[in-house]
Write a protein that holds these residues in place. Sequence first.
Motif, PDB file in Angstrom:
ATOM      1  N   UNK A  33      12.139  63.268  71.492  1.00  0.00           N
ATOM      2  CA  UNK A  33      13.297  62.915  70.696  1.00  0.00           C
ATOM      3  C   UNK A  33      12.907  62.049  69.495  1.00  0.00           C
ATOM      4  N   UNK A  34      13.832  61.923  68.562  1.00  0.00           N
ATOM      5  CA  UNK A  34      13.658  60.999  67.454  1.00  0.00           C
ATOM      6  C   UNK A  34      13.450  59.586  67.998  1.00  0.00           C
ATOM      7  N   UNK A  35      12.520  58.874  67.391  1.00  0.00           N
ATOM      8  CA  UNK A  35      12.199  57.531  67.856  1.00  0.00           C
ATOM      9  C   UNK A  35      11.005  57.472  68.787  1.00  0.00           C
ATOM     10  N   UNK A  36      10.551  58.618  69.291  1.00  0.00           N
ATOM     11  CA  UNK A  36       9.379  58.641  70.174  1.00  0.00           C
ATOM     12  C   UNK A  36       8.141  58.191  69.404  1.00  0.00           C
ATOM     13  N   UNK A  37       7.341  57.342  70.031  1.00  0.00           N
ATOM     14  CA  UNK A  37       6.175  56.766  69.352  1.00  0.00           C
ATOM     15  C   UNK A  37       4.883  57.055  70.113  1.00  0.00           C
ATOM     16  N   UNK A  38       3.794  57.025  69.370  1.00  0.00           N
ATOM     17  CA  UNK A  38       2.469  57.247  69.945  1.00  0.00           C
ATOM     18  C   UNK A  38       1.469  56.378  69.190  1.00  0.00           C
ATOM     19  N   UNK A  48       0.704  57.137  74.874  1.00  0.00           N
ATOM     20  CA  UNK A  48       1.961  57.816  74.635  1.00  0.00           C
ATOM     21  C   UNK A  48       1.732  59.217  74.094  1.00  0.00           C
ATOM     22  N   UNK A  49       2.822  59.889  73.752  1.00  0.00           N
ATOM     23  CA  UNK A  49       2.734  61.243  73.207  1.00  0.00           C
ATOM     24  C   UNK A  49       3.972  61.530  72.380  1.00  0.00           C
ATOM     25  N   UNK A  50       3.803  62.339  71.342  1.00  0.00           N
ATOM     26  CA  UNK A  50       4.958  62.793  70.576  1.00  0.00           C
ATOM     27  C   UNK A  50       5.248  64.265  70.864  1.00  0.00           C
TER      28      UNK A  50
END
Length: 352
Positions: A33-38, A48-50
């Motif tokens: 989703x929008x806002x996901x960070x890596x 993390x993962x996008x």
Amino acid sequence: MGGIFEWIDESLDKKENFVLATIMKKSGSAPREEGTKMIIKKDFSIDGTIGGGLMEAMTIKLSAKVFHTKKCAIKNFALANKDAELLGMVCGGSVSVLLEYVDCDDEPMIELYKKAVELKKSSIDFVLITKISEGQKKVTGLDKWICTETGFYGLENEEIQKVIKEIRENFNRIKIREMAIEKEKYLIEPFFNYETIYIIGAGHVAQKIADITKNLGFHVVVMDDRKEFANKERFNTADEVKVVPSFDNLADYVKINHNSYIIIVTRGHAYDKDALAQILRTDAKYIGMIGSRNKREYVYNSLLEEGFTYKDLERVYCPIGLHIYADTPEEIAVSIAAELIKVKRGPENEKG
């Protein structure tokens, strides 16, 4: 595994510079989703993962340039249906990714992220604000601010006060977006401690559950592998509607934690079993599965054969909902909503 702010905090404590990738915008279907960070480190390992796949690989490759120039970059991925399949998407669309260079010697940046970690641990809702522009020389700690309903952190100026004023006027309804103030652009990212309902399955009962749980103040996410069922036309009150390739690997599409309430209402015993097996490996606050006692026995016996224990299965509310002789989809939704309220408001560990 820690959350993104814990990873950021850990990297800064270790004096490790890194590139932070954030999904700013998306259209169509995407794994994240929008806002996901890596976080991308100097050796190109990640926290993390996008979303994995080609898009993530291209983002990691682009980070090499960001490490070299220290300038932020915005990469737009426009995807045809064939390209989307390579990215794990069901259909085409577009994704916009922001890459920022984060300097471990940037004291204002360190202080800001320390504050973000503190607010997260205290379950205080906040909005992260970042000044962005294509080709900007660098995003520093002086280009970031945190706003709560009553607090403000960062270097104050007249322009940022205009941003804060607009955020506070709609604080509880803020979604991630770009905001333009005069000639500057700001990325607005809410970090709220939502109690999230994940409805796995998008049939008629799921529609009624989504409506009533949204009215109760939950953040509602609906998932199904059929786009003719999982769409915003059928679920216009839901916060998110996700079309997934299958009910396998649900963790690739949602982040389930102790504030998550899971409602399993798929169209078959096998799908329910597969979904439940995955959810039992999380620390979800509530796990409910619709179905008769015969269906429950079939699913439970299958899971026991796979190595789950009776203690694992004691976490599950099945048949789902309080016993009020519910029959219609609307009545079933009411019974489930009542059970959710009981779990949310009642004494911890009370069941039955």
